[in-house]
Write a protein that holds these residues in place. Structure first.
Motif: not given
Ligand code: M6R
Length: 614
Positions: A499-501, A493, A471-472, A520
């Motif tokens: 979602h990625a940061e 993304k 998910q991320s 994650m």
């Protein structure tokens, strides 16, 4: 963002317009439409929500004959993406049709005025307001169409590239631009109009780039005529296109993005060609040579860009500060233009843009120019607006980038900026000759080293499957590889909708560490340079919390190989050049995850390749 194509000549316009729309698909859009004047002199408009293929299906049994026409791919700004809001828009009498790329900011004021005159509207768009205003002006002031366009545009606040078709003049197209790109293609007894050269290149290599506030009239039996909206004549300046049709094809790859990832060894060679002399270990960058004093005397360098180009700018900050000892600020163009920045006439502003049309970057340049700064553009598209409004610059020569997710343009930007940083450092004397020569020599090795990373593509594709349900993601890096972490997260993304940061690895303890879990994945960019040991500690911290680590490491790294869950090796290189290698696996990870998720890799939802509106 919206794509425009127009044709006038002796051939059937429809197939040319549809092919042109397909070529413009890469810009991003949500509906499409076409307008043609048939032999009987009737102006027909056909539109459909969705892809160009849906427009073609809709138009199958319609009258698509005619030797003049305009067509459009719309990226919604005012009004939802539906058929009514798709372009072209008719005027009230259905005598005129218009296509438009841009935003008419004062459209509600103009609309209210027209409503008072009894006009009604079929769509929610600003564009329909403009075509009604043109027709109203034509009728009310008893003027010809070109004058009506000029007078209407004098009332417009905002950005536009428009093309107007008039049923009463079935041999003429009138077009204008301000802030949004527009190019005229000149064939034999035929003319083309388009947002960029991609739909034109297969017919002609002769083009005219229309400037802001110019109105162009093209007609198959007359020369191109250009006047400003204030009615000053402008001589057309014909230029040659540096683009080939094969560059716009997939060349056997399933997606443009994969083709562009694999092109990087060659595009970087092209970026360096004629600039790096490997026999003399020397860089000769004409944009730098011509403006040597500006650069070496700069009190500060401000870099302005958006998205991936902004990430390239961050890498340049590390290189320029290290080699040239000039303070560098890296600004999002959209923030810079509105926050009343302090800009001095001794500042050098470097604007970075693949497309050369990004509205915020153009506005940032405008602002800095007004304050007397020297503007240097790093751009990929030859002849685009950004290099034309800048004082000097350097083309990246990566070739047309069609995939919305920028890949080869990014590495070419990093190469161009690194060459610039090396030139400044050498001329200022802040970079030792040994270091300079070592990096120049190593730059020459980079294409082969990228080839070695690309050799791991199959393995990366296999392991990417394991992460399709995540998910991320978190991406971590430090120093030159912190912007690479940001870039890796952006790629994921954009095309896989996961979602990625991106984070500086050491910042993890200040918040993101709370997110670490088996679910994650954490991608750590950890080549053996700079703060390598500290990044190893960060990996230990993640593993201690049962996180799963995918590490990008230097070939032969036994330490991280033992602790990370998955390791991708890149060849050893100079620290400042590591981003050119470490970013490759991140591009491939994003690509393969998007493919297994069955996402539209080249045209991801909601995204535009060239962001020509705010
Ligand atoms: O054409 P530009 O380089 O000015 O575009 C800037 C951004 O819109 C662009 O980099 C965008 O972030 C890309 N889709 C990233 O892959």
């Amino acid at each position: 963002m919206c794509g425009i194509i127009g044709y006038v000549g002796k051939r059937d316009a429809y197939p040319i317009l549809i092919k042109g729309l397909h070529r413009l698909e890469y810009r991003g859009y949500d509906s499409a439409g076409v307008a043609l004047i048939n032999e009987a002199g009737k102006l027909n408009v056909f539109k459909a929500k969705g892809k160009v293929a849906e427009l073609e299906t809709f138009a199958t049994d319609k009258d698509t004959t005619g030797h003049i026409g305009i067509a459009h791919t719309r990226w919604a700004t005012h009004g939802e993406p539906n058929t009514a809001n798709a372009h072209p828009h008719y005027s009230a009498s259905e005598r005129l049709a218009i296509i438009h790329n841009g935003i008419i900011e004062n459209y509600s004021v103009l609309k209210a005025g027209l409503m008072q005159e009894g006009y009604s509207f079929k769509s929610d768009t600003d564009t329909e307001v403009l075509v009604q205003l043109i027709e109203y002006t034509q009728v009310d002031r008893h003027v010809d169409l070109r004058t009506a366009v000029q007078l209407a545009l004098q009332q417009v606040i905002g950005a536009y590239a428009i093309v107007v078709l008039d049923q009463e003049h079935p041999d003429t197209l009138i077009a204008a631009r301000k802030g949004s790109p527009l190019v005229v293609g000149i064939g034999d007894d035929e003319y083309f109009l388009a947002s960029d050269a991609t739909p034109i290149v297969e017919y002609t290599d002769k083009v005219i780039y229309i400037e802001d506030e110019e109105v162009v009239t093209i007609s198959n039996d007359r020369e191109v005529e250009i006047v400003t909206i204030g009615n000053v004549q402008k001589p057309p300046e014909i230029q040659r296109l540096e683009m080939s049709l094969s560059q716009l094809e997939k060349g056997g790859y399933p997606h443009f993005m994969l083709k562009e990832i694999f092109e990087q060894p060659r595009t970087l060679t092209d970026s360096m060609r004629g600039r790096i002399n490997l026999r003399q270990d020397n860089i000769s960058l004409s944009g730098f040579i011509d403006n040597r004093e500006r650069f070496i005397n700069a009190k500060r360098i401000i870099i302005t860009a958006c998205g991936t180009s902004w990430h390239a700018g961050l890498i340049a900050m590390y290189a320029i500060e290290e080699f040239a000892r000039i303070p560098v600020e890296v600004e999002y163009s959209s923030e810079f233009r509105y926050r009343r920045p302090v800009i001095d006439k001794d500042d050098v502003v470097i604007a970075i843009s693949q497309s050369g049309e990004t509205a915020d970057t153009l506005a940032a340049i405008q602002l800095a120019k007004e304050r007397g700064a020297f503007i240097f553009a790093i751009c990929n598209v030859v002849g685009a607006s950004i290099p034309r409004v800048s004082h000097s610059g350097c083309y990246t020569h990566a070739g047309p980038e069609i995939g919305v997710a920028s890949t080869k343009a990014f590495t070419a930007q990093v190469v161009a900026l690194t060459m610039l940083a090396l030139c400044i450092g050498k001329e200022k004397g802040t970079l030792s000759p040994d270091k300079y020569f070592a990096i120049v020599r190593e730059l020459g090795q980079i294409p082969d080293k990228i080839e070695r990373v690309l050799g791991q593509n199959k393995r990366i594709a296999e392991f990417a499957k394991m992460f399709m349900y995540a998910q991320s993601f978190i991406y971590l890096g430090r120093g030159y590889n912190f912007p690479v972490a940001l870039e890796g997260a952006l790629k994921l993304k954009e095309i896989s909708y996961i979602h990625a940061e991106g984070y500086p690895a050491a910042e993890m303890k200040h918040g993101p560490i709370a997110l670490i879990s088996r679910e994650m994945p954490v991608v750590v960019v950890a080549p053996q340079c700079g703060t390598y040991e500290k990044v190893v500690s960060n990996i230990q911290e993640i593993k201690a919390r049962k996180g799963r680590v995918i590490a990008i490491v230097t070939e032969g790294d036994d330490l991280i190989s033992k602790i990370a869950d998955f390791v991708i090796e890149v060849p050893r290189t100079e620290e400042c050049l590591t981003p050119l290698l470490t970013v490759i696996p991140l591009q491939l990870i994003a690509y393969h995850i998007a493919v297994v998720k069955d996402c539209d890799v080249d045209q991801p939802r909601n995204l535009a390749k060239s962001v020509t509106v705010e």
